[in-house]
Motif scaffolding. Structure first.
Motif, PDB file in Angstrom:
ATOM      1  N   ILE A  98      28.772  46.376  25.749  1.00  0.00           N
ATOM      2  CA  ILE A  98      28.393  45.860  27.011  1.00  0.00           C
ATOM      3  C   ILE A  98      29.467  44.754  27.301  1.00  0.00           C
ATOM      4  CG2 ILE A  98      26.687  44.148  27.755  1.00  0.00           C
ATOM      5  CD1 ILE A  98      24.607  45.782  26.108  1.00  0.00           C
ATOM      6  N   ALA A  99      29.940  44.053  26.257  1.00  0.00           N
ATOM      7  CA  ALA A  99      30.720  42.977  26.538  1.00  0.00           C
ATOM      8  C   ALA A  99      32.203  43.439  27.113  1.00  0.00           C
ATOM      9  CB  ALA A  99      31.349  41.938  25.367  1.00  0.00           C
ATOM     10  N   ILE A 100      32.560  44.782  26.527  1.00  0.00           N
ATOM     11  CA  ILE A 100      33.880  45.397  27.280  1.00  0.00           C
ATOM     12  C   ILE A 100      33.581  46.068  28.651  1.00  0.00           C
ATOM     13  CG2 ILE A 100      34.856  47.723  27.130  1.00  0.00           C
ATOM     14  CD1 ILE A 100      35.269  47.160  23.976  1.00  0.00           C
ATOM     15  N   ALA A 101      32.429  46.301  28.721  1.00  0.00           N
ATOM     16  CA  ALA A 101      31.966  46.658  30.241  1.00  0.00           C
ATOM     17  C   ALA A 101      32.143  45.433  31.225  1.00  0.00           C
ATOM     18  CB  ALA A 101      30.750  47.400  30.306  1.00  0.00           C
ATOM     19  N   ALA A 102      31.687  44.270  30.739  1.00  0.00           N
ATOM     20  CA  ALA A 102      31.546  43.365  31.631  1.00  0.00           C
ATOM     21  C   ALA A 102      32.864  42.701  31.878  1.00  0.00           C
ATOM     22  CB  ALA A 102      30.520  42.108  30.895  1.00  0.00           C
ATOM     23  N   GLU A 103      33.464  42.703  30.794  1.00  0.00           N
ATOM     24  CA  GLU A 103      35.157  42.102  31.018  1.00  0.00           C
ATOM     25  C   GLU A 103      35.792  42.971  32.046  1.00  0.00           C
ATOM     26  OE1 GLU A 103      36.650  39.346  29.792  1.00  0.00           O
ATOM     27  OE2 GLU A 103      34.570  38.871  28.998  1.00  0.00           O
ATOM     28  N   ALA A 104      35.568  44.544  31.832  1.00  0.00           N
ATOM     29  CA  ALA A 104      36.438  45.207  32.702  1.00  0.00           C
ATOM     30  C   ALA A 104      35.925  45.143  34.273  1.00  0.00           C
ATOM     31  CB  ALA A 104      35.981  46.702  32.276  1.00  0.00           C
ATOM     32  N   MET A 105      34.778  44.649  34.370  1.00  0.00           N
ATOM     33  CA  MET A 105      34.191  44.484  35.844  1.00  0.00           C
ATOM     34  C   MET A 105      34.688  43.215  36.272  1.00  0.00           C
ATOM     35  SD  MET A 105      30.082  45.898  35.365  1.00  0.00           S
ATOM     36  CE  MET A 105      29.720  46.034  37.085  1.00  0.00           C
ATOM     37  N   THR A 106      34.744  42.058  35.441  1.00  0.00           N
ATOM     38  CA  THR A 106      35.132  40.860  35.999  1.00  0.00           C
ATOM     39  C   THR A 106      36.742  40.951  36.457  1.00  0.00           C
ATOM     40  OG1 THR A 106      35.754  40.010  33.792  1.00  0.00           O
ATOM     41  CG2 THR A 106      33.723  39.528  34.842  1.00  0.00           C
ATOM     42  N   ALA A 107      37.483  41.770  35.556  1.00  0.00           N
ATOM     43  CA  ALA A 107      38.812  42.002  35.819  1.00  0.00           C
ATOM     44  C   ALA A 107      38.995  42.917  37.200  1.00  0.00           C
ATOM     45  CB  ALA A 107      39.459  42.912  34.653  1.00  0.00           C
ATOM     46  N   ALA A 108      38.093  43.891  37.223  1.00  0.00           N
ATOM     47  CA  ALA A 108      37.957  44.817  38.486  1.00  0.00           C
ATOM     48  C   ALA A 108      37.911  43.966  39.784  1.00  0.00           C
ATOM     49  CB  ALA A 108      37.048  45.790  38.176  1.00  0.00           C
ATOM     50  N   LEU A 109      37.097  42.829  39.722  1.00  0.00           N
ATOM     51  CA  LEU A 109      36.741  41.940  40.669  1.00  0.00           C
ATOM     52  C   LEU A 109      38.046  40.987  41.034  1.00  0.00           C
ATOM     53  CD1 LEU A 109      33.137  40.478  39.989  1.00  0.00           C
ATOM     54  CD2 LEU A 109      33.844  42.279  41.853  1.00  0.00           C
ATOM     55  N   ALA A 110      38.655  40.474  40.022  1.00  0.00           N
ATOM     56  CA  ALA A 110      39.761  39.994  40.268  1.00  0.00           C
ATOM     57  C   ALA A 110      40.962  40.813  40.873  1.00  0.00           C
ATOM     58  CB  ALA A 110      40.494  39.317  38.934  1.00  0.00           C
ATOM     59  N   ALA A 111      40.971  42.150  40.636  1.00  0.00           N
ATOM     60  CA  ALA A 111      41.814  43.115  41.188  1.00  0.00           C
ATOM     61  C   ALA A 111      41.645  43.038  42.639  1.00  0.00           C
ATOM     62  CB  ALA A 111      41.971  44.268  40.363  1.00  0.00           C
ATOM     63  N   GLY A 112      40.022  43.307  42.907  1.00  0.00           N
ATOM     64  CA  GLY A 112      39.859  43.379  44.387  1.00  0.00           C
ATOM     65  C   GLY A 112      40.144  42.107  45.081  1.00  0.00           C
ATOM     66  N   ARG A 113      40.370  41.129  44.629  1.00  0.00           N
ATOM     67  CA  ARG A 113      40.441  39.793  45.430  1.00  0.00           C
ATOM     68  C   ARG A 113      42.005  39.792  45.622  1.00  0.00           C
ATOM     69  NH1 ARG A 113      36.209  37.507  42.077  1.00  0.00           N
ATOM     70  NH2 ARG A 113      37.654  37.038  40.357  1.00  0.00           N
ATOM     71  N   ARG A 114      42.773  40.560  44.891  1.00  0.00           N
ATOM     72  CA  ARG A 114      44.205  40.544  44.951  1.00  0.00           C
ATOM     73  C   ARG A 114      44.568  41.853  45.770  1.00  0.00           C
ATOM     74  NH1 ARG A 114      43.070  36.608  43.193  1.00  0.00           N
ATOM     75  NH2 ARG A 114      44.266  34.877  41.937  1.00  0.00           N
ATOM     76  N   LYS A 115      43.644  42.588  46.335  1.00  0.00           N
ATOM     77  CA  LYS A 115      43.803  43.840  47.231  1.00  0.00           C
ATOM     78  C   LYS A 115      44.535  44.765  46.444  1.00  0.00           C
ATOM     79  CE  LYS A 115      43.500  41.075  51.483  1.00  0.00           C
ATOM     80  NZ  LYS A 115      43.067  39.891  50.931  1.00  0.00           N
ATOM     81  N   MET A 116      44.253  45.116  45.174  1.00  0.00           N
ATOM     82  CA  MET A 116      44.898  46.018  44.621  1.00  0.00           C
ATOM     83  C   MET A 116      44.541  47.627  44.713  1.00  0.00           C
ATOM     84  SD  MET A 116      45.545  44.480  40.509  1.00  0.00           S
ATOM     85  CE  MET A 116      46.378  42.812  40.442  1.00  0.00           C
ATOM     86  N   ASP A 117      45.106  48.383  44.599  1.00  0.00           N
ATOM     87  CA  ASP A 117      44.535  49.748  44.835  1.00  0.00           C
ATOM     88  C   ASP A 117      43.614  50.066  43.703  1.00  0.00           C
ATOM     89  OD1 ASP A 117      46.268  50.738  42.682  1.00  0.00           O
ATOM     90  OD2 ASP A 117      47.734  51.698  44.265  1.00  0.00           O
ATOM     91  N   TRP A 118      43.114  51.315  43.549  1.00  0.00           N
ATOM     92  CA  TRP A 118      42.156  51.946  42.446  1.00  0.00           C
ATOM     93  C   TRP A 118      42.541  52.011  41.167  1.00  0.00           C
ATOM     94  CZ3 TRP A 118      37.569  55.528  44.158  1.00  0.00           C
ATOM     95  CH2 TRP A 118      36.881  54.909  45.480  1.00  0.00           C
ATOM     96  N   PHE A 119      43.977  52.580  41.223  1.00  0.00           N
ATOM     97  CA  PHE A 119      44.867  52.624  40.049  1.00  0.00           C
ATOM     98  C   PHE A 119      45.087  51.136  39.401  1.00  0.00           C
ATOM     99  CE2 PHE A 119      48.864  52.824  37.598  1.00  0.00           C
ATOM    100  CZ  PHE A 119      48.566  53.531  36.738  1.00  0.00           C
ATOM    101  N   GLY A 120      45.335  50.289  40.101  1.00  0.00           N
ATOM    102  CA  GLY A 120      45.470  48.877  39.942  1.00  0.00           C
ATOM    103  C   GLY A 120      44.268  48.320  39.309  1.00  0.00           C
ATOM    104  N   VAL A 121      43.126  48.485  39.819  1.00  0.00           N
ATOM    105  CA  VAL A 121      41.640  48.116  39.613  1.00  0.00           C
ATOM    106  C   VAL A 121      41.437  48.402  38.055  1.00  0.00           C
ATOM    107  CG1 VAL A 121      39.273  48.468  39.699  1.00  0.00           C
ATOM    108  CG2 VAL A 121      40.755  47.976  41.746  1.00  0.00           C
ATOM    109  N   CYS A 122      41.856  49.913  37.734  1.00  0.00           N
ATOM    110  CA  CYS A 122      41.514  50.513  36.489  1.00  0.00           C
ATOM    111  C   CYS A 122      42.520  49.925  35.361  1.00  0.00           C
ATOM    112  CB  CYS A 122      41.571  51.948  36.601  1.00  0.00           C
ATOM    113  SG  CYS A 122      40.281  52.826  37.493  1.00  0.00           S
ATOM    114  N   VAL A 123      43.724  49.781  35.848  1.00  0.00           N
ATOM    115  CA  VAL A 123      44.821  49.131  34.880  1.00  0.00           C
ATOM    116  C   VAL A 123      44.373  47.885  34.416  1.00  0.00           C
ATOM    117  CG1 VAL A 123      47.211  48.627  34.685  1.00  0.00           C
ATOM    118  CG2 VAL A 123      46.919  50.735  35.503  1.00  0.00           C
TER     119      VAL A 123
END
Length: 204
Positions: A8-33
């Motif tokens: 669960i913690a890994i999933a949560a960390e991934a989601m917070t990172a995805a939000l950070a990527a979204g705030r930087r206007k990264m593409d979907w690949f950048g979000v996943c990386v």
């Protein structure tokens, strides 16, 4: 139970990172990386430094799939995330202490000395967040005064000492986790910070 919380913690960390990527206007690949580096980066660095192979997500590829799934899910539900700030902060606190304990366990299983055990827990707990912040061109959270790395160190020390003193593994895992989690939550609530070193021309 620890493995479930870890997932669960890994999933949560991934989601917070995805939000950070979204705030930087990264593409979907950048979000996943960014999500993968944040959620799995600490354990990867730990395993590489300790020579603990195969690396965790290579040994269990499902971890990578969970991270990628959480990142893509975040893209879909991002508009609702603002209402989940506190749940994510709490999950992040849980992730910090769980990652720390898992990192300490890996080093203990390899027979490493106490300092290495604590550092292995620290790297597992904070390195992913450092990578995320650097790639987002931010000063890493752990260097900005937040009681984050300190919580990881305290958790690791309590966990190691408890095992050394013969406290049952399940009990010391719960105790160390609760103490670390409580300390992190209090630090957020009351804005507890580390002293900062400030050097500018007026001090020269």
């Amino acid at each position: 139970m620890l493995q479930v919380i870890f997932t669960i913690a890994i999933a949560a960390e991934a989601m917070t990172a995805a939000l950070a990527a979204g705030r930087r206007k990264m593409d979907w690949f950048g979000v996943c990386v960014l999500a993968a580096l944040t959620a799995l980066g600490g354990g990867t660095i730990r395993d590489a430094l300790l020579g603990h192979y195969p690396i965790s997500w290579v040994r269990d590829p499902n971890l990578l799939l969970i991270v990628l799934g959480a990142a893509l899910l975040t893209i879909v539900v991002a508009r609702f995330m603002d209402t989940l700030r506190w749940p994510f902060l709490l999950l992040d606190a849980v992730g910090l202490v769980v990652f720390t304990i898992v990192g300490c366990d890996v080093a203990l299983g390899m027979g490493e000395p106490p300092v290495v055990v604590i550092v292995a827990g620290l790297i597992t707990g904070i390195a992913g967040g450092v990578i995320r912040d650097v790639l987002c061109n931010d000063i890493p959270l752990v260097f900005s005064g937040q009681l984050y790395a300190t919580v990881s160190i305290v958790t690791g020390v309590i966990y190691y000492l408890g095992l050394t003193w013969g406290v049952p593994h399940t009990l010391i895992t719960i105790v160390a986790g609760l103490i670390g989690f409580t300390l992190r939550v209090f630090a957020i609530m009351f804005n507890w910070t580390m002293p900062k070193f400030i050097y500018d021309k007026e001090l020269r």
